[in-house]
Design an enzyme around this catalytic site. Sequence first.
Site, PDB file in Angstrom:
ATOM      1  NE  ARG A  83     -44.091   7.443  50.663  1.00 20.94           N
ATOM      2  CZ  ARG A  83     -42.887   7.982  50.865  1.00 20.94           C
ATOM      3  NH1 ARG A  83     -42.769   9.204  51.343  1.00 20.94           N
ATOM      4  NH2 ARG A  83     -41.793   7.304  50.574  1.00 20.94           N
ATOM      5  CG  HIS A 127     -38.467   6.782  54.815  1.00 20.40           C
ATOM      6  ND1 HIS A 127     -39.456   7.411  54.101  1.00 20.40           N
ATOM      7  CD2 HIS A 127     -37.471   7.686  54.914  1.00 20.40           C
ATOM      8  CE1 HIS A 127     -39.070   8.649  53.785  1.00 20.40           C
ATOM      9  NE2 HIS A 127     -37.864   8.836  54.280  1.00 20.40           N
ATOM     10  CD  GLU A 172     -35.907  10.138  48.763  1.00 22.08           C
ATOM     11  OE1 GLU A 172     -34.924  10.330  49.495  1.00 22.08           O
ATOM     12  OE2 GLU A 172     -36.658  11.057  48.390  1.00 22.08           O
ATOM     13  CG  ASN A 301     -40.077  10.736  47.426  1.00 16.82           C
ATOM     14  OD1 ASN A 301     -41.271  10.500  47.235  1.00 16.82           O
ATOM     15  ND2 ASN A 301     -39.399  10.204  48.418  1.00 16.82           N
ATOM     16  CE1 TYR A 303     -38.797  17.440  49.601  1.00 16.93           C
ATOM     17  CE2 TYR A 303     -38.068  15.379  48.622  1.00 16.93           C
ATOM     18  CZ  TYR A 303     -38.793  16.060  49.579  1.00 16.93           C
ATOM     19  OH  TYR A 303     -39.517  15.366  50.515  1.00 16.93           O
ATOM     20  CD  GLU A 367     -40.417  11.919  50.813  1.00 11.62           C
ATOM     21  OE1 GLU A 367     -39.528  12.807  50.756  1.00 11.62           O
ATOM     22  OE2 GLU A 367     -40.225  10.806  51.326  1.00 11.62           O
TER      23      GLU A 367
HETATM   24  C1  GBH Z   1     -36.398  12.935  51.130  1.00 13.38           C
HETATM   25  O1  GBH Z   1     -35.075  12.861  50.758  1.00 13.38           O
HETATM   26  C2  GBH Z   1     -36.639  11.936  52.194  1.00 13.38           C
HETATM   27  O2  GBH Z   1     -37.400  10.841  51.705  1.00 13.38           O
HETATM   28  C3  GBH Z   1     -37.280  12.502  53.420  1.00 13.38           C
HETATM   29  O3  GBH Z   1     -37.160  11.591  54.466  1.00 13.38           O
HETATM   30  C4  GBH Z   1     -36.680  13.843  53.725  1.00 13.38           C
HETATM   31  O4  GBH Z   1     -37.104  14.361  54.955  1.00 13.38           O
HETATM   32  C5  GBH Z   1     -37.047  14.776  52.616  1.00 13.38           C
HETATM   33  O5  GBH Z   1     -36.679  14.267  51.372  1.00 13.38           O
HETATM   34  C6  GBH Z   1     -36.454  16.179  52.742  1.00 13.38           C
HETATM   35  O6  GBH Z   1     -35.070  16.147  52.668  1.00 13.38           O
HETATM   36  O7  GBH Z   1     -27.880  17.472  45.978  1.00 13.38           O
HETATM   37  O8  GBH Z   1     -26.759  15.414  45.428  1.00 13.38           O
HETATM   38  O9  GBH Z   1     -28.266  15.465  47.301  1.00 13.38           O
HETATM   39  C7  GBH Z   1     -34.701  13.721  49.708  1.00 13.38           C
HETATM   40  C8  GBH Z   1     -33.248  13.579  49.432  1.00 13.38           C
HETATM   41  C9  GBH Z   1     -32.549  15.567  48.318  1.00 13.38           C
HETATM   42  C10 GBH Z   1     -31.836  13.416  47.561  1.00 13.38           C
HETATM   43  C11 GBH Z   1     -32.094  16.175  47.043  1.00 13.38           C
HETATM   44  C12 GBH Z   1     -31.382  14.029  46.301  1.00 13.38           C
HETATM   45  C13 GBH Z   1     -30.545  16.039  45.266  1.00 13.38           C
HETATM   46  C14 GBH Z   1     -29.239  15.538  44.829  1.00 13.38           C
HETATM   47  N1  GBH Z   1     -32.897  14.186  48.151  1.00 13.38           N
HETATM   48  N2  GBH Z   1     -30.999  15.420  46.509  1.00 13.38           N
HETATM   49  S1  GBH Z   1     -27.950  16.017  45.957  1.00 13.38           S
END
Ligand code: GBH
Length: 461
Positions: A83, A127, A172, A301, A303, A367
């Site tokens: 991707r 992106h 996103e 995605n 995390y 992701e």
């Molecule tokens: C992704 O963003 C991106 O697509 C990528 O480019 C990036 O490198 C990767 O993740 C790692 O960061 O605590 O309010 O921000 C993820 C972004 C992170 C947005 C976690 C939402 C949680 C809410 N996300 N976040 S907050």
Amino acid sequence: SAPGLLLPAADFPPSFKWGVATSSYQIEGAVAEDGRTPSIWDTFCRVPGAVAGGDHGDVACDHYHRMPQDVALIKSLGVDTYRFSVAWPRVQPHGRGPVNPAGLGFYDRLTDELLTAGVDPWVTLYHWDLPQELEDAGGWPNRDTAYRFADYAMLVFDKLSDRVETWTTMNEPWCSAWLGYATGVHAPGRKDFDAALAAVHHLLLGHGLATQRMRAAATREHTFGITLNMGTADPATDTQRDRDAARRADGMGLRIYLDPLHRGAYPQDMVDDLAARGASFPVQDGDLEIISTPFEVLGVNFYFGQDFSGTDEDGNEVDADGHPVVRAVIPDRPRTAMNWPITPERFTQLLVRLHRDYPGLPLVVTENGAAFDDAADESGFVADEDRTAYLAEHIAAVAAAREQGADVRGYFAWSLMDNFEWAEGYAKRFGIVHVDYETQERTPKQSALWYRDTISRHRNA
Ligand code: GBH
């Protein structure tokens, strides 16, 4: 070794897609070559204090010059899918008008290189690297940008659709809208709540317009979709106040995207909340029909998940502006280098919930991954047991969701290699392959070797 490292192969069918992911600005470098113009990230990186260490993407992983070797690296991992995203300012330098053949040619060669290597290309059209000229004309809060995006999408689609099956529009939109226009921690760094709301709507509109036009122009079967960042929002305690806070967090984080996309309407509780503060989405007649045009895959995605409280630290239920408090409470868990908690069970919860609340939408994890404080040895090797465990636990969480009926069809690790981590610069490393930014040498970490073995075990099961 970490628990769950050996997954029973039966958890995933042979059709399950394993992949790795990157994005254009985070890896390519070569920002002024072959006619590329600045994006909002080139501009933002020059704002003092905007990006940790004053870092920028001028060189990044120099992928633009090392693409064939990087495709060989991808192939060596044994993945099905790669991707990547296309940089709008390479393909259409002014954000409108004619195509730049030299810029588009890079993605043409990348596609051929991947296909020759037996790896499926998965395109993300946007992106986050908006051409600066379009930001100067108002950016995503300006409705015209949605139409410009659909035109740009068609330039890429016309060139690559004979060989690329899967097309996702946005990565996103929450980040583009809120981090870009409300909190200002991402490019273009504006801090304007109403502009962010308009950006949400125009990003969704751009997705719908582009999807409709690509589908109409298709001469073969394609998979169209969009990728959203999704966490989970649980109430911090079982009070009505905290349940309301979690509902609001979920509304702004997930439902204001998925409801219009899948059901053709913004969620009424969020519309009411916004109205109470004199705000609204700039919806015109017919927009929601365009936004809810059917698509075949939802990119997820993930995390981490969070809890939410309806009171601030002093016990107040409303903030200084009189708006209800929605305070994130980080679950008490081990953290990654981003200070993000490790919550794999909430990944299962999210995937099962998506299947329940938005039925009929196949899911692919576009992701998932983690930054840790890697220590490379002299050879460049990183024995990243923490990252390996993170991946293993989250892949196991996908298997658990599938067992509960969630229609998850693929999993892509973020990221193929260490890269430019936006406002965090190069200090935060998400790669399963280590990058030495002085020599540009790539060295697979332990997690990459584990991932390769895991994929091959499933394939040969
Ligand atoms: C992704 O963003 C991106 O697509 C990528 O480019 C990036 O490198 C990767 O993740 C790692 O960061 O605590 O309010 O921000 C993820 C972004 C992170 C947005 C976690 C939402 C949680 C809410 N996300 N976040 S907050």
